[in-house]
Design a protein around this motif. Structure first.
Motif, PDB file in Angstrom:
ATOM      1  N   VAL A  72      -6.511  11.857  11.671  1.00  0.00           N
ATOM      2  CA  VAL A  72      -6.612  11.545  10.207  1.00  0.00           C
ATOM      3  C   VAL A  72      -5.339  10.777   9.727  1.00  0.00           C
ATOM      4  O   VAL A  72      -4.299  11.041  10.227  1.00  0.00           O
ATOM      5  CB  VAL A  72      -6.603  13.034   9.582  1.00  0.00           C
ATOM      6  CG1 VAL A  72      -6.332  12.907   7.905  1.00  0.00           C
ATOM      7  CG2 VAL A  72      -7.774  13.660   9.874  1.00  0.00           C
ATOM      8  N   TYR A  73      -5.867   9.574   8.892  1.00  0.00           N
ATOM      9  CA  TYR A  73      -4.641   8.433   8.722  1.00  0.00           C
ATOM     10  C   TYR A  73      -4.031   8.855   7.150  1.00  0.00           C
ATOM     11  O   TYR A  73      -4.991   9.172   6.336  1.00  0.00           O
ATOM     12  CB  TYR A  73      -5.223   7.495   8.773  1.00  0.00           C
ATOM     13  CG  TYR A  73      -5.704   7.173  10.230  1.00  0.00           C
ATOM     14  CD1 TYR A  73      -4.787   6.660  11.355  1.00  0.00           C
ATOM     15  CD2 TYR A  73      -6.969   7.306  10.514  1.00  0.00           C
ATOM     16  CE1 TYR A  73      -5.254   6.587  12.460  1.00  0.00           C
ATOM     17  CE2 TYR A  73      -7.507   7.175  11.888  1.00  0.00           C
ATOM     18  CZ  TYR A  73      -6.470   6.820  12.888  1.00  0.00           C
ATOM     19  OH  TYR A  73      -6.924   6.725  14.172  1.00  0.00           O
ATOM     20  N   LEU A  74      -2.767   8.962   6.947  1.00  0.00           N
ATOM     21  CA  LEU A  74      -2.036   9.502   5.532  1.00  0.00           C
ATOM     22  C   LEU A  74      -1.351   8.284   5.223  1.00  0.00           C
ATOM     23  O   LEU A  74      -0.506   7.834   5.971  1.00  0.00           O
ATOM     24  CB  LEU A  74      -1.492  10.770   6.147  1.00  0.00           C
ATOM     25  CG  LEU A  74      -2.287  11.918   6.662  1.00  0.00           C
ATOM     26  CD1 LEU A  74      -1.281  13.080   7.358  1.00  0.00           C
ATOM     27  CD2 LEU A  74      -2.879  12.580   5.458  1.00  0.00           C
ATOM     28  N   LYS A  75      -1.127   8.246   4.034  1.00  0.00           N
ATOM     29  CA  LYS A  75      -0.139   7.320   3.150  1.00  0.00           C
ATOM     30  C   LYS A  75       1.332   7.962   3.811  1.00  0.00           C
ATOM     31  O   LYS A  75       1.522   9.043   4.077  1.00  0.00           O
ATOM     32  CB  LYS A  75      -0.121   7.496   1.680  1.00  0.00           C
ATOM     33  CG  LYS A  75      -1.614   6.965   1.163  1.00  0.00           C
ATOM     34  CD  LYS A  75      -1.588   5.437   1.605  1.00  0.00           C
ATOM     35  CE  LYS A  75      -3.070   4.703   0.691  1.00  0.00           C
ATOM     36  NZ  LYS A  75      -2.880   3.087   0.902  1.00  0.00           N
ATOM     37  N   PRO A  76       2.171   6.873   3.955  1.00  0.00           N
ATOM     38  CA  PRO A  76       3.451   7.333   4.574  1.00  0.00           C
ATOM     39  C   PRO A  76       4.407   8.285   3.774  1.00  0.00           C
ATOM     40  O   PRO A  76       5.451   8.831   4.362  1.00  0.00           O
ATOM     41  CB  PRO A  76       4.212   5.824   4.616  1.00  0.00           C
ATOM     42  CG  PRO A  76       3.621   4.879   3.571  1.00  0.00           C
ATOM     43  CD  PRO A  76       2.169   5.532   3.687  1.00  0.00           C
ATOM     44  N   THR A  77       4.141   8.284   2.342  1.00  0.00           N
ATOM     45  CA  THR A  77       5.118   9.321   1.655  1.00  0.00           C
ATOM     46  C   THR A  77       4.252  10.530   1.771  1.00  0.00           C
ATOM     47  O   THR A  77       3.357  10.760   1.008  1.00  0.00           O
ATOM     48  CB  THR A  77       5.106   8.664   0.362  1.00  0.00           C
ATOM     49  OG1 THR A  77       5.797   7.472   0.503  1.00  0.00           O
ATOM     50  CG2 THR A  77       6.148   9.828  -0.413  1.00  0.00           C
ATOM     51  N   LEU A  78       4.481  11.601   2.619  1.00  0.00           N
ATOM     52  CA  LEU A  78       3.728  12.790   2.568  1.00  0.00           C
ATOM     53  C   LEU A  78       4.380  13.864   1.483  1.00  0.00           C
ATOM     54  O   LEU A  78       5.612  14.214   1.554  1.00  0.00           O
ATOM     55  CB  LEU A  78       3.976  13.399   4.072  1.00  0.00           C
ATOM     56  CG  LEU A  78       3.424  12.587   5.180  1.00  0.00           C
ATOM     57  CD1 LEU A  78       3.564  13.375   6.469  1.00  0.00           C
ATOM     58  CD2 LEU A  78       1.871  12.299   4.957  1.00  0.00           C
ATOM     59  N   PRO A  79       3.365  14.432   0.708  1.00  0.00           N
ATOM     60  CA  PRO A  79       3.931  15.518  -0.358  1.00  0.00           C
ATOM     61  C   PRO A  79       4.145  16.618   0.473  1.00  0.00           C
ATOM     62  O   PRO A  79       3.674  17.060   1.814  1.00  0.00           O
ATOM     63  CB  PRO A  79       2.508  15.716  -1.034  1.00  0.00           C
ATOM     64  CG  PRO A  79       1.616  14.241  -0.829  1.00  0.00           C
ATOM     65  CD  PRO A  79       2.025  13.937   0.501  1.00  0.00           C
ATOM     66  N   GLU A  80       5.090  17.634  -0.066  1.00  0.00           N
ATOM     67  CA  GLU A  80       5.302  19.019   0.503  1.00  0.00           C
ATOM     68  C   GLU A  80       4.142  19.518   0.715  1.00  0.00           C
ATOM     69  O   GLU A  80       3.708  20.499   1.615  1.00  0.00           O
ATOM     70  CB  GLU A  80       6.477  19.516  -0.454  1.00  0.00           C
ATOM     71  CG  GLU A  80       6.816  20.926   0.345  1.00  0.00           C
ATOM     72  CD  GLU A  80       7.852  21.378  -0.537  1.00  0.00           C
ATOM     73  OE1 GLU A  80       8.079  22.700  -0.356  1.00  0.00           O
ATOM     74  OE2 GLU A  80       8.616  20.805  -1.357  1.00  0.00           O
ATOM     75  N   GLN A  81       3.089  19.464  -0.172  1.00  0.00           N
ATOM     76  CA  GLN A  81       1.854  20.265  -0.208  1.00  0.00           C
ATOM     77  C   GLN A  81       0.720  19.286   0.240  1.00  0.00           C
ATOM     78  O   GLN A  81       0.392  18.463  -0.366  1.00  0.00           O
ATOM     79  CB  GLN A  81       1.401  20.683  -1.502  1.00  0.00           C
ATOM     80  CG  GLN A  81       2.346  21.611  -2.248  1.00  0.00           C
ATOM     81  CD  GLN A  81       2.344  22.880  -1.624  1.00  0.00           C
ATOM     82  OE1 GLN A  81       1.385  23.504  -1.023  1.00  0.00           O
ATOM     83  NE2 GLN A  81       3.847  23.302  -1.549  1.00  0.00           N
ATOM     84  N   PRO A  82       0.232  19.657   1.545  1.00  0.00           N
ATOM     85  CA  PRO A  82      -0.690  18.606   2.182  1.00  0.00           C
ATOM     86  C   PRO A  82      -1.985  18.368   1.475  1.00  0.00           C
ATOM     87  O   PRO A  82      -2.395  17.211   1.506  1.00  0.00           O
ATOM     88  CB  PRO A  82      -0.981  19.542   3.409  1.00  0.00           C
ATOM     89  CG  PRO A  82       0.245  20.393   3.950  1.00  0.00           C
ATOM     90  CD  PRO A  82       0.614  20.781   2.357  1.00  0.00           C
TER      91      PRO A  82
END
Length: 299
Positions: free
Chosen positions: A267-277
């Protein structure tokens, strides 16, 4: 020569100290029935001694500072046992050097989750014993849209997983990581940190806290539930991608197969990961799917 013989005899009575040992103390609480070797290199085990899970063994030394082996007292003998066989309690050991971090330039994160029974098919490893049809953590990787992904940003080199020193993680983080990453039994976490985590700009503790949280988020998702429900059968690639589309991650997932069965989901995610997934944003995936139109989910 005759005068030298008594000296040789007296020296032979001195306690044996192997080269390359570092002082350590405390106890190892055994969690696996691991073999207890007389020699690490030769892996000789006279008497076929093994640890008894749940039993504590006195720690005498480690093979090197931050090494992979404990020297224990087992049934009255000095034996070497892999550190992954239990938990070190009390006492002291040589501490690994603080982990270096580096904020590399990267475009997105890849959350790589193995389908455990698929990955373990044909593999006889400690982390594959009792494999279940479920998603387990492979790694959380800083990644680039073009060119090579950043790697080994702490200056380390690729080597065998347990060749890296143990990670200094809080007990809660370690327990959570072991639950979602069976590969930690073969030191996969150490390798993942040096190759990928060191490029995140985070220290090991927050990096793996994040990896555990995002792994749990994916493992409890609707697509993961449907994958488990279909274990033992076959599914269409379009159906699986549709499940992720309904979940809000359409176009941000790749499926990876081997010999017609699922081995990994990424799964590909934007580089700024929020604390809450659940607040994470999908990163569009522009590569090819690596599974055929229909594939198996090994039970």
């Amino acid at each position: 020569m005759r005068a030298f013989l008594p000296l040789l005899f007296s020296l032979s009575l001195l306690p044996f100290v192997a080269h390359g040992q570092s002082p350590a103390s405390g106890a190892l609480s055994a969690e696996q029935a691991c073999p207890a070797y007389q020699s690490i290199r030769k892996q000789t085990n006279p008497g076929n001694l093994v640890l008894t899970p749940g039993q504590d063994y006195r720690v005498l030394a480690e093979n090197k500072p931050g090494g992979d082996w404990w020297l224990l007292e087992v049934e009255g003998q000095r034996r070497w046992v892999a550190k992954t066989c239990g938990r070190h309690q009390g006492g002291s050991a040589s501490q690994p050097a603080p982990a270096k971090t580096h904020q590399a330039d990267f475009d997105f994160y890849t959350l790589a989750m193995s389908w455990h029974t698929g990955f373990c098919n044909g593999r006889n490893r400690p982390d594959c014993r009792g494999a279940k049809p479920d998603l387990v953590l492979h790694g959380l990787w800083p990644s680039n849209s073009r060119g090579a992904h950043p790697a080994f940003c702490d200056g380390s080199q690729k080597q065998r997983f347990c060749g890296y020193g143990p990670l200094a993680l809080a007990q809660d983080t370690r327990e959570g990581l072991d639950r979602v990453m069976p590969g930690s039994k073969v030191c996969l976490d150490r390798y993942q940190w040096h190759k990928h985590g060191s490029c995140s700009g985070l220290a090991p503790e927050p990096y793996f806290e994040q990896a555990v949280a995002y792994s749990q988020w994916l493992r409890t998702s609707a697509p993961a539930n449907k994958l488990r429900a279909n274990a033992g059968g076959s599914v269409s690639r379009a159906a699986v991608l549709g499940w992720f589309d309904e979940w809000g991650f359409g176009g941000a997932v790749s499926l990876h197969c081997k010999s017609g069965y699922l081995e990994e989901v990424r799964v590909y995610l934007k580089p700024t990961l929020p604390e809450q997934p659940n607040q994470a944003k999908p990163q569009p995936y522009r590569g090819q799917q690596r599974c055929p139109a229909r594939f198996d989910l090994l039970p």
